[in-house]
Design a protein around this motif. Structure first.
Motif, PDB file in Angstrom:
ATOM      1  N   PRO A  55      19.867  60.040  10.973  1.00 58.91           N
ATOM      2  CA  PRO A  55      19.180  58.533  11.418  1.00 58.91           C
ATOM      3  C   PRO A  55      18.376  57.991  10.200  1.00 58.91           C
ATOM      4  O   PRO A  55      18.747  56.981   9.988  1.00 58.91           O
ATOM      5  CB  PRO A  55      18.228  58.788  12.618  1.00 58.91           C
ATOM      6  CG  PRO A  55      18.943  60.168  13.258  1.00 58.91           C
ATOM      7  CD  PRO A  55      19.347  61.071  12.186  1.00 58.91           C
ATOM      8  N   ASP A  56      17.741  58.662   9.632  1.00 59.08           N
ATOM      9  CA  ASP A  56      16.652  58.125   8.390  1.00 59.08           C
ATOM     10  C   ASP A  56      17.731  57.644   7.258  1.00 59.08           C
ATOM     11  O   ASP A  56      17.229  56.735   6.614  1.00 59.08           O
ATOM     12  CB  ASP A  56      15.899  59.182   7.972  1.00 59.08           C
ATOM     13  CG  ASP A  56      14.703  59.319   8.813  1.00 59.08           C
ATOM     14  OD1 ASP A  56      14.376  58.824  10.009  1.00 59.08           O
ATOM     15  OD2 ASP A  56      13.916  60.148   8.480  1.00 59.08           O
TER      16      ASP A  56
ATOM     17  N   GLY B  90      17.065  53.449   5.315  1.00 65.45           N
ATOM     18  CA  GLY B  90      15.950  53.852   4.463  1.00 65.45           C
ATOM     19  C   GLY B  90      15.196  52.642   3.914  1.00 65.45           C
ATOM     20  O   GLY B  90      13.676  52.782   3.955  1.00 65.45           O
ATOM     21  N   TYR B  91      15.367  51.413   4.030  1.00 62.04           N
ATOM     22  CA  TYR B  91      14.881  50.322   3.603  1.00 62.04           C
ATOM     23  C   TYR B  91      13.795  50.038   4.773  1.00 62.04           C
ATOM     24  O   TYR B  91      12.702  49.753   4.353  1.00 62.04           O
ATOM     25  CB  TYR B  91      15.834  49.114   3.566  1.00 62.04           C
ATOM     26  CG  TYR B  91      14.998  47.611   3.275  1.00 62.04           C
ATOM     27  CD1 TYR B  91      14.267  47.441   1.980  1.00 62.04           C
ATOM     28  CD2 TYR B  91      14.731  46.751   4.368  1.00 62.04           C
ATOM     29  CE1 TYR B  91      13.778  46.224   1.952  1.00 62.04           C
ATOM     30  CE2 TYR B  91      13.925  45.661   4.359  1.00 62.04           C
ATOM     31  CZ  TYR B  91      13.524  45.368   3.265  1.00 62.04           C
ATOM     32  OH  TYR B  91      12.649  44.347   2.973  1.00 62.04           O
ATOM     33  N   SER B  92      14.047  50.397   5.995  1.00 64.25           N
ATOM     34  CA  SER B  92      13.244  50.123   6.933  1.00 64.25           C
ATOM     35  C   SER B  92      11.971  51.216   6.820  1.00 64.25           C
ATOM     36  O   SER B  92      10.928  50.773   7.411  1.00 64.25           O
ATOM     37  CB  SER B  92      13.698  50.236   8.484  1.00 64.25           C
ATOM     38  OG  SER B  92      14.545  49.172   8.535  1.00 64.25           O
TER      39      SER B  92
ATOM     40  N   ILE C  53      25.161  49.737  10.246  1.00 62.59           N
ATOM     41  CA  ILE C  53      25.207  50.690  11.186  1.00 62.59           C
ATOM     42  C   ILE C  53      24.341  51.859  11.222  1.00 62.59           C
ATOM     43  O   ILE C  53      23.630  52.122  10.291  1.00 62.59           O
ATOM     44  CB  ILE C  53      26.706  51.319  11.330  1.00 62.59           C
ATOM     45  CG1 ILE C  53      26.921  52.217  10.053  1.00 62.59           C
ATOM     46  CG2 ILE C  53      27.824  50.616  11.295  1.00 62.59           C
ATOM     47  CD1 ILE C  53      28.244  52.981   9.940  1.00 62.59           C
ATOM     48  N   GLY C  54      24.127  52.521  12.310  1.00 61.32           N
ATOM     49  CA  GLY C  54      23.229  53.676  12.540  1.00 61.32           C
ATOM     50  C   GLY C  54      23.677  54.904  12.689  1.00 61.32           C
ATOM     51  O   GLY C  54      24.955  54.812  12.830  1.00 61.32           O
ATOM     52  N   TYR C  55      22.827  55.880  12.681  1.00 58.82           N
ATOM     53  CA  TYR C  55      23.780  57.286  13.042  1.00 58.82           C
ATOM     54  C   TYR C  55      24.531  57.182  14.177  1.00 58.82           C
ATOM     55  O   TYR C  55      25.454  57.808  14.280  1.00 58.82           O
ATOM     56  CB  TYR C  55      22.414  58.424  13.004  1.00 58.82           C
ATOM     57  CG  TYR C  55      23.007  59.871  13.289  1.00 58.82           C
ATOM     58  CD1 TYR C  55      24.141  60.397  12.376  1.00 58.82           C
ATOM     59  CD2 TYR C  55      22.850  60.340  14.766  1.00 58.82           C
ATOM     60  CE1 TYR C  55      24.621  61.718  12.810  1.00 58.82           C
ATOM     61  CE2 TYR C  55      23.359  61.388  15.336  1.00 58.82           C
ATOM     62  CZ  TYR C  55      24.431  62.086  14.204  1.00 58.82           C
ATOM     63  OH  TYR C  55      24.928  63.401  14.629  1.00 58.82           O
TER      64      TYR C  55
ATOM     65  N   ASN D 262      32.225  44.407   5.271  1.00 53.61           N
ATOM     66  CA  ASN D 262      31.453  44.406   6.742  1.00 53.61           C
ATOM     67  C   ASN D 262      31.261  45.486   7.354  1.00 53.61           C
ATOM     68  O   ASN D 262      31.431  46.803   6.614  1.00 53.61           O
ATOM     69  CB  ASN D 262      32.232  43.375   7.549  1.00 53.61           C
ATOM     70  CG  ASN D 262      33.601  43.886   8.306  1.00 53.61           C
ATOM     71  OD1 ASN D 262      33.750  45.285   8.052  1.00 53.61           O
ATOM     72  ND2 ASN D 262      34.495  43.512   8.885  1.00 53.61           N
ATOM     73  N   ALA D 263      30.826  45.810   8.421  1.00 56.73           N
ATOM     74  CA  ALA D 263      30.174  46.969   9.047  1.00 56.73           C
ATOM     75  C   ALA D 263      31.362  47.891   9.154  1.00 56.73           C
ATOM     76  O   ALA D 263      31.298  49.109   9.654  1.00 56.73           O
ATOM     77  CB  ALA D 263      29.507  46.785  10.094  1.00 56.73           C
TER      78      ALA D 263
END
Lengths: 213, 572
Positions: B120-121, B125-127, B137-139, B521-522
């Motif tokens: 997830p991290d 990274g920016y956050s 997208i996330g994990y 895009n995503a």
């Protein structure tokens, strides 16, 4: 990448004169060329008529004598020349241009020094005289700084002798390399070795130290 | 330019046959698409062409490496950092060593099969620290494809529940080797975690493929197909559909586009006859490697895409990343004079040291992991080179190290397998200023303009590697060994290798929701050419410290599924 990288890194980590550090120039043989050359060297050696392509006859005699001083025969395996180390060196040095200078200059240095000390070339020396010469350059930390060139050459030659000797079938058997075979079931390290080192074969679950909650 | 045009029109043209291209072909051919795949190198079959079980003594070179075979004579990968006729350049004062494979399966013939999921991290990274950017997208978005991937390919590991190292659907991990148990003991003393490694090697028969036979030679190409490579797992089922055509020796030149700016196919040079060809398709999937994909996009200029295809943002080629890398080796008295037994094991470490400093105070961003090596490998060229620097470490030798004769011969036997090393692989921060572009002055032997690189490490990477060096040295000491090399100085960059040496190139065509800031895009689809997709490492927004292949594969599968979905909906 680890295991392959480790071989390279080991050579680099252990000293600038390791053969691995001298292999930057490209080699041009294909796998089949290499196998053919190996078979030729093998049969030439068996017939006793190998004639070097890189070394002069005098250089080659020096190579043979020096290689056997570095790795002599004992009850576990034969000597460097019995394992074909001089033939191996002839091939490698011919193939790897950056090694040619250090090899040729080093052999010339040794023979010139031998002439200076005993009036004859290194292979023509008596055994005791050869030993005296080698003793003076085989221990880098203990050697006379005036002999630095000879010490560097001996380190280089020692490494190349080891490469040529321990990579043969006889060398691997001597070392007890038991791999490169089909293994039906991987059972890990022998219990006796684990005990000898005071290690434990704990299950993975107990090994997660430092875990963040 | 005039081309010899293939009369067929394919549903999809894929450039590259490695992880990303292989996965795209696997999914799309099975979904019913007619697929053409371009590969710049020759066909290659590990069973017929590989050197598994070859003894080093069958060659006069004894397995030595060379420019053509940087990982040894019998290594299965055709390629390297320098390829005859295919130059690249670097801007003054910058570095980048570009490794390319030229063969069926690309760099899946090379890698160490370390198959780590991004956690997830790694997507945000920016956050977390304000550097680089978050992924779109996330994990959780990618997790279903990681799951499918584990089940399809097969991967061993242990379900650890470790922070930011998501577990997968694992086959049993192999027991550690002796030196790996020693690492675990030393690491435990320092509170450093050690996990079972996660490698895509079959410890049990899986999906019709036989189990590993523990010869340790994955890198030579596995004749039994018991590890992952694109040709061992992905290409056979794709070929079985009868809908995949592989064109080998095809060096892609550019993506062809129509008046609307959409892709119509790919032009390439056939290396057999050096003629110009074109293959047409309704969708183009780029999987040529992050930098080769950027090069293709940048070389595909047209009135609709004056700065190159998918490059309205000007970001193509930018945010190029590799892993940081540095190694430390130690020698261990407990391992001197070991018993003789076969410890080849799988082709790689059986253990893995994940990033362990999340909570520690530190002066650098992100993290690294440590890869462990050592053991009684098959002796090859370079065997115990430099022994004069080590054979007096554990024994009082009045004249120091070195020597000759019987004592030396015994030293080789005793010291064989006594060295253990750690290779740090860390996260490089994504930066706009690290990029590749087309060199206006140079072309390769095919007449294709080459890349010019501009990459520099920043203080973040230098400080990270300093930390890794120190931690590795502490580990060697905690294990009771002696470090073999002095701590590199700040001037030497703490021993950091040049960027590109770790062969984890990613970035160059990143994903993002804002077309002004990202080419894709995503769904890894070009913002400005809807029928162009990228499935190699180029879409990565950040690198994590993790070996990229597993994420390339999962992302490629997700992208390919999206292509099927869009096509079925009439949107392509």
């Amino acid at each position: 990448m680890n295991r392959r990288e480790s071989l390279k890194l080991l050579a680099l980590a252990l000293g600038a004169t390791a053969p691995g550090a001298l292999t930057a120039a490209g080699c041009r043989w294909t796998a089949s060329d290499a196998e053919r050359a190996a078979r030729q060297a093998e049969s030439a050696r068996a017939e006793g008529d190998f004639s070097p392509s890189f070394f002069t006859d005098e250089e080659y005699e020096t190579v043979r004598v020096l290689a056997d001083l570095i790795i002599p025969a004992d009850d576990r395996s034969g000597s460097a020349t019995e394992a074909g180390v001089p033939e191996f060196m002839d091939f490698m040095v011919l193939d790897r241009v950056p090694m040619q200078g250090p090899m040729r200059e080093g052999l010339a240095w040794l023979n010139a020094w031998s002439q200076e000390r005993f009036g004859v070339s290194f292979p023509a020396c008596a055994e005791a005289q050869r030993i005296e010469l080698v003793e003076a350059i085989a221990w880098p930390e203990d050697a006379d700084p005036a002999l630095a060139e000879g010490v560097a050459f001996f380190n280089f030659f020692r490494d190349l002798t080891a490469s040529g000797f321990w990579t043969t079938e006889a060398g691997m058997a001597d070392l007890g390399y038991r791999g490169n075979v089909f293994v039906h079931e991987w059972t890990g390290a022998p219990k006796s070795e684990i005990e000898r080192l005071g290690l434990s074969e704990a299950p993975w679950e107990t090994l997660r130290r430092g875990e963040r909650a | 330019m005039r081309h010899i045009v293939n009369p067929d029109i394919y549903d999809v043209v894929i450039v590259g046959s490695g992880a990303g291209g292989g996965m795209a072909a696997y999914v799309l051919a099975q979904a019913g698409a007619k697929v053409a795949m371009l590969e710049a190198g020759p066909m290659w079959d590990a069973a017929a062409d590989g050197d598994m079980f070859t003894w080093n003594y069958t060659s006069p070179a004894r397995g030595a490496s060379s420019k053509e075979k940087p990982f040894g004579e019998f290594d299965g990968c055709i390629g390297g950092w320098e390829i005859e006729g295919e130059p690249y350049t670097r801007a003054e004062g910058t570095e980048w060593d570009w490794f390319r494979a030229r063969m069926l399966g690309g760099r899946t013939n090379h890698w160490g099969r370390i198959s780590l999921r991004f956690g997830p991290d790694d997507f945000r990274g920016y956050s977390l620290d304000g550097l680089g950017d978050d992924w779109p997208i996330g994990y959780e978005d990618l997790a279903p494809w990681y799951d499918k991937l584990d089940r399809l390919v097969g991967i061993f590991g242990n379900r650890d529940g470790f922070y930011n190292e998501p577990d997968g659907d694992f086959l049993p991990p192999p027991a550690p080797r002796l030196h790996e148990l020693l690492v675990m003991q030393g690491a435990a003393r320092l509170g450093i975690p050690v996990l079972a490694n996660r490698l895509s090697i079959l410890t049990k028969a899986h999906n019709g493929r036989v189990a590993c036979h523990f010869c340790g030679q994955c890198g030579r190409g596995c004749a039994t197909g018991s590890n992952f490579s694109s040709p061992s797992v992905l290409l056979p089922p794709a070929l079985d559909t009868g809908r995949l055509t592989i064109v080998d020796q095809a060096m892609a030149r550019e993506i062809l586009t129509d008046e609307e700016g959409l892709a119509t196919g790919v032009s390439y040079v056939n290396r057999n006859d050096m003629q110009e060809y074109a293959v047409r398709g309704r969708v183009v999937v780029l999987a040529a490697s992050a930098c080769e994909t950027a090069r293709l996009l940048l070389n595909s200029t047209s009135s609709r895409h004056p700065a190159g295809l998918a490059n309205a943002s000007g970001v193509v080629g930018r945010y190029l990343m590799d892993s940081t890398g540095a190694s430390v080796a130690g020698i261990f008295p407990q391992l001197v004079g070991r018993a003789a037994y076969n410890e080849d094991g799988v082709g790689g470490a059986h253990i893995y040291i994940p990033w362990f400093g999340q909570d520690a105070r530190r002066d650098f961003a992100r993290g690294y992991h440590l890869e462990v090596w050592g053991g009684r490998d098959q002796p090859s060229y370079g065997f115990m080179g430099g022994i004069h620097t080590i054979n007096n470490l554990f024994e009082d030798r009045p004249r120091g190290g070195g020597g000759y004769g019987m004592q030396l011969k015994q030293d080789y036997r005793d010291l064989y397998g006594s060295v253990v090393g750690f290779s740090a692989r860390g996260e490089m921060i994504a930066r706009r200023d690290n990029y590749c572009e087309i060199d206006p002055d140079e072309t390769d032997q095919y007449g294709i303009p080459v890349l010019r690189f501009h990459v520099r490490w920043s203080d973040e990477e230098y400080r990270q590697i300093k930390h890794a060096q120190e931690a590795s040295r502490q580990l060697v000491e905690a294990m009771g060994g002696e470090v073999l090399t002095p701590m590199p100085s700040e001037e030497d960059g703490y021993g950091i290798l040049a960027p590109g040496r770790i062969i984890h190139e990613v970035g160059t065509a990143r994903m993002g929701n804002d077309p002004a800031r990202a080419p894709l895009n995503a769904w890894c689809q070009a913002h400005d050419a809807r029928n162009v997709f990228v499935t190699d490492g180029a879409p990565f927004v950040s690198q994590a410290h993790k070996n990229a292949t597993w994420t390339i594969l999962a992302l490629a599968w997700r992208t390919a599924d999206r292509i099927v979905e869009l096509r079925n909906a009439g949107a392509l």
